[in-house]
Design a protein around this motif. Structure first.
Motif, PDB file in Angstrom:
ATOM      1  N   TYR A  44     -36.267 -15.066  44.274  1.00 33.06           N
ATOM      2  CA  TYR A  44     -37.476 -15.672  44.062  1.00 33.06           C
ATOM      3  C   TYR A  44     -37.480 -16.863  43.428  1.00 33.06           C
ATOM      4  O   TYR A  44     -38.691 -17.150  42.318  1.00 33.06           O
ATOM      5  CB  TYR A  44     -38.304 -14.626  43.518  1.00 33.06           C
ATOM      6  N   LEU A  59     -44.566 -17.553  48.813  1.00 32.68           N
ATOM      7  CA  LEU A  59     -44.208 -16.248  48.114  1.00 32.68           C
ATOM      8  C   LEU A  59     -45.453 -15.469  47.535  1.00 32.68           C
ATOM      9  O   LEU A  59     -45.855 -15.904  46.696  1.00 32.68           O
ATOM     10  CB  LEU A  59     -43.181 -16.845  47.049  1.00 32.68           C
ATOM     11  N   PRO A  60     -45.329 -14.322  48.211  1.00 31.87           N
ATOM     12  CA  PRO A  60     -46.358 -13.149  47.539  1.00 31.87           C
ATOM     13  C   PRO A  60     -46.235 -12.844  46.296  1.00 31.87           C
ATOM     14  O   PRO A  60     -44.968 -12.533  45.953  1.00 31.87           O
ATOM     15  CB  PRO A  60     -46.557 -12.121  48.682  1.00 31.87           C
ATOM     16  N   TYR A  61     -46.939 -12.683  45.427  1.00 30.42           N
ATOM     17  CA  TYR A  61     -46.787 -12.165  44.119  1.00 30.42           C
ATOM     18  C   TYR A  61     -47.840 -10.850  43.907  1.00 30.42           C
ATOM     19  O   TYR A  61     -48.859 -10.696  44.317  1.00 30.42           O
ATOM     20  CB  TYR A  61     -47.253 -13.162  42.907  1.00 30.42           C
ATOM     21  N   ARG A  62     -47.302  -9.775  43.336  1.00 32.10           N
ATOM     22  CA  ARG A  62     -47.887  -8.734  42.812  1.00 32.10           C
ATOM     23  C   ARG A  62     -48.703  -8.821  41.658  1.00 32.10           C
ATOM     24  O   ARG A  62     -48.039  -9.184  40.738  1.00 32.10           O
ATOM     25  CB  ARG A  62     -47.091  -7.378  43.020  1.00 32.10           C
ATOM     26  N   ILE A  63     -49.803  -8.642  41.562  1.00 33.29           N
ATOM     27  CA  ILE A  63     -50.679  -8.964  40.180  1.00 33.29           C
ATOM     28  C   ILE A  63     -50.923  -7.621  39.681  1.00 33.29           C
ATOM     29  O   ILE A  63     -51.656  -6.795  40.340  1.00 33.29           O
ATOM     30  CB  ILE A  63     -51.966  -9.634  40.549  1.00 33.29           C
ATOM     31  N   VAL A  64     -50.343  -7.367  38.662  1.00 32.29           N
ATOM     32  CA  VAL A  64     -50.453  -5.717  38.103  1.00 32.29           C
ATOM     33  C   VAL A  64     -50.738  -6.187  36.525  1.00 32.29           C
ATOM     34  O   VAL A  64     -50.617  -6.859  35.878  1.00 32.29           O
ATOM     35  CB  VAL A  64     -49.055  -5.073  37.912  1.00 32.29           C
ATOM     36  N   ALA A  79     -40.096 -17.186  36.020  1.00 31.58           N
ATOM     37  CA  ALA A  79     -39.563 -17.160  37.519  1.00 31.58           C
ATOM     38  C   ALA A  79     -40.113 -18.374  38.303  1.00 31.58           C
ATOM     39  O   ALA A  79     -39.494 -18.832  39.341  1.00 31.58           O
ATOM     40  CB  ALA A  79     -40.010 -15.811  38.137  1.00 31.58           C
TER      41      ALA A  79
ATOM     42  N   THR B 174     -50.371 -15.000  47.254  1.00 30.99           N
ATOM     43  CA  THR B 174     -49.628 -16.393  46.963  1.00 30.99           C
ATOM     44  C   THR B 174     -49.938 -17.490  46.169  1.00 30.99           C
ATOM     45  O   THR B 174     -51.218 -17.452  46.173  1.00 30.99           O
ATOM     46  CB  THR B 174     -49.002 -16.855  48.533  1.00 30.99           C
ATOM     47  N   ARG B 203     -46.992 -12.381  32.203  1.00 29.63           N
ATOM     48  CA  ARG B 203     -45.479 -12.678  32.268  1.00 29.63           C
ATOM     49  C   ARG B 203     -45.175 -12.719  33.751  1.00 29.63           C
ATOM     50  O   ARG B 203     -45.726 -11.671  34.446  1.00 29.63           O
ATOM     51  CB  ARG B 203     -44.563 -11.545  31.663  1.00 29.63           C
ATOM     52  N   ILE B 204     -44.153 -13.545  34.198  1.00 29.21           N
ATOM     53  CA  ILE B 204     -44.080 -13.426  35.503  1.00 29.21           C
ATOM     54  C   ILE B 204     -42.530 -13.074  35.597  1.00 29.21           C
ATOM     55  O   ILE B 204     -41.591 -13.436  35.187  1.00 29.21           O
ATOM     56  CB  ILE B 204     -44.074 -14.873  36.266  1.00 29.21           C
ATOM     57  N   GLU B 205     -42.494 -11.942  36.390  1.00 31.70           N
ATOM     58  CA  GLU B 205     -41.005 -11.355  36.582  1.00 31.70           C
ATOM     59  C   GLU B 205     -40.736 -11.483  38.172  1.00 31.70           C
ATOM     60  O   GLU B 205     -41.240 -10.568  38.899  1.00 31.70           O
ATOM     61  CB  GLU B 205     -41.120  -9.980  36.241  1.00 31.70           C
ATOM     62  N   ARG B 206     -40.077 -12.237  38.837  1.00 33.59           N
ATOM     63  CA  ARG B 206     -39.659 -12.319  40.100  1.00 33.59           C
ATOM     64  C   ARG B 206     -40.897 -12.071  40.651  1.00 33.59           C
ATOM     65  O   ARG B 206     -41.819 -13.275  40.852  1.00 33.59           O
ATOM     66  CB  ARG B 206     -38.874 -11.184  40.509  1.00 33.59           C
ATOM     67  N   ASP B 207     -41.327 -11.194  41.678  1.00 30.46           N
ATOM     68  CA  ASP B 207     -42.516 -11.091  42.518  1.00 30.46           C
ATOM     69  C   ASP B 207     -43.535 -10.568  41.640  1.00 30.46           C
ATOM     70  O   ASP B 207     -44.447 -10.189  42.648  1.00 30.46           O
ATOM     71  CB  ASP B 207     -42.005 -10.439  43.793  1.00 30.46           C
ATOM     72  N   ARG B 208     -43.433 -10.479  40.518  1.00 33.92           N
ATOM     73  CA  ARG B 208     -44.758  -9.811  39.770  1.00 33.92           C
ATOM     74  C   ARG B 208     -45.182 -10.692  38.751  1.00 33.92           C
ATOM     75  O   ARG B 208     -44.656 -11.392  37.810  1.00 33.92           O
ATOM     76  CB  ARG B 208     -44.315  -8.485  39.252  1.00 33.92           C
ATOM     77  N   ILE B 209     -46.710 -10.749  38.619  1.00 30.50           N
ATOM     78  CA  ILE B 209     -47.390 -11.394  37.375  1.00 30.50           C
ATOM     79  C   ILE B 209     -48.190 -10.178  36.811  1.00 30.50           C
ATOM     80  O   ILE B 209     -48.986  -9.663  37.258  1.00 30.50           O
ATOM     81  CB  ILE B 209     -48.474 -12.309  38.343  1.00 30.50           C
ATOM     82  N   ILE B 210     -47.618 -10.055  35.671  1.00 25.90           N
ATOM     83  CA  ILE B 210     -48.176  -8.840  34.662  1.00 25.90           C
ATOM     84  C   ILE B 210     -48.974  -9.565  33.889  1.00 25.90           C
ATOM     85  O   ILE B 210     -48.927 -10.576  33.052  1.00 25.90           O
ATOM     86  CB  ILE B 210     -46.947  -8.207  34.057  1.00 25.90           C
TER      87      ILE B 210
END
Lengths: 81, 224
Positions: A44, A59-64, A79, B174, B203-210
């Protein structure tokens, strides 16, 4: 489960820019189009998305929401290049 | 996916300004409405196309956007079940001001422009409610203009990230989609994400934006 880059085959012109710049050699070519040949290698870095001249890779991102106390974790490198 | 007559009436009733209609008129309208079905990612209307009518989403999702000559997209809204699409053109039969594209397989009911306008002529109570609805929509558009012209991309991004998870545990987007929602380009979104990360708000961790500090993100979204 990790998300993976999305390749829009209808947009891909087969220029191979993404294949050449992928730092982990996760991408390859199939039938003249970019293809995620080794998904397990993808880390990634998003270089493929940045280099694609026609926006064929996303690149899709999971927003949590973070859990309490999560912001105090050690510093990490972004990243996003 | 087939829709019973009762389901059509229920769908029509879910539109605020149609809900004031009596059962008989809803029944007639449900008969006159046509059912349209589109696959995912179908462009169903292009800016400048003539108005096919008032679309009511039964299932699926539809994106309304503006496209620049260079192909840059600005997403104005994403419509889901029970929401009305292409409303403005249905009121005045003018050419469409937006491009519409499905984001998933979508089923919609369509009330033709003449049928809708006849309804407005014959039912002032619908017209009154529709005017209220249009007023609220105009306010949203003014707010969007203020947003685009007065707030920084980083502030708007903070708001978008928070809005995306309102009412759900997580969302997936995206950077291009974020850019299209914010009326900017992906590179600027990347820079703003890094700014938010530097501020310790995400915080950006690989495919996650926390989202680490939602309260501070909300303050940033409001402040700038």
């Amino acid at each position: 489960m990790y998300l993976l880059p999305i390749i829009h085959l209808e947009l891909c012109t087969g220029c191979e820019c993404c294949v050449l710049c992928c730092p982990t050699q996760a991408l390859g070519m199939r039938d003249g189009k970019a293809f995620l040949m080794y998904p397990e290698r993808c880390d990634y870095e998003a270089r493929c998305e940045e280099v694609c001249p026609v926006g064929a890779i996303e690149l899709p991102y999971r927003i949590v929401l973070g859990t309490p106390g999560e912001d105090s974790q050690g510093e990490k490198t972004s990243a996003l290049g | 996916m087939s829709t019973s007559h009762a389901e059509r009436i229920a769908l029509l009733r879910s539109v605020p300004y149609l809900s004031v209609l009596d059962e008989g008129t809803l029944h007639t309208l449900a008969h006159a409405a046509r059912k349209h079905q589109y696959p995912a990612d179908a462009v169903i209307l292009i800016e400048g196309d003539p108005c096919p009518g008032l679309w009511i989403v039964e299932s699926g999702r539809v994106k309304a956007s503006l496209l620049s000559p260079s192909g840059r997209e600005h997403i104005l809204a994403i419509y889901g079940p029970g929401e009305v699409v292409n409303e403005l053109s249905a009121f005045d039969s003018a050419l469409s001001t937006v491009t519409l594209q499905t984001l998933a397989e979508t089923h919609m009911l369509v009330i033709s422009c003449p049928a809708f306008q006849t309804l407005l002529d014959e039912h002032p109570e619908v017209t009154r409610e529709a005017l209220k609805h249009l007023a609220s929509r105009s306010r949203r558009l003014v707010a969007m203009i203020a947003d685009l012209s007065l707030r920084t991309v980083t502030a708007r991004l903070a708001g978008l990230l928070l809005d995306s998870i309102a009412g759900s545990d997580e969302a997936t987007m995206t950077r291009s989609q974020m850019a299209a929602r914010l009326g900017t380009v992906r590179e600027v979104v990347s820079r703003s994400l890094r700014d938010l990360e530097r501020l310790g708000l995400i915080r950006i961790e690989r495919d996650r934006i926390i989202l680490l500090k939602p309260r501070e993100l909300a303050q940033l979204a409001e402040r700038e």
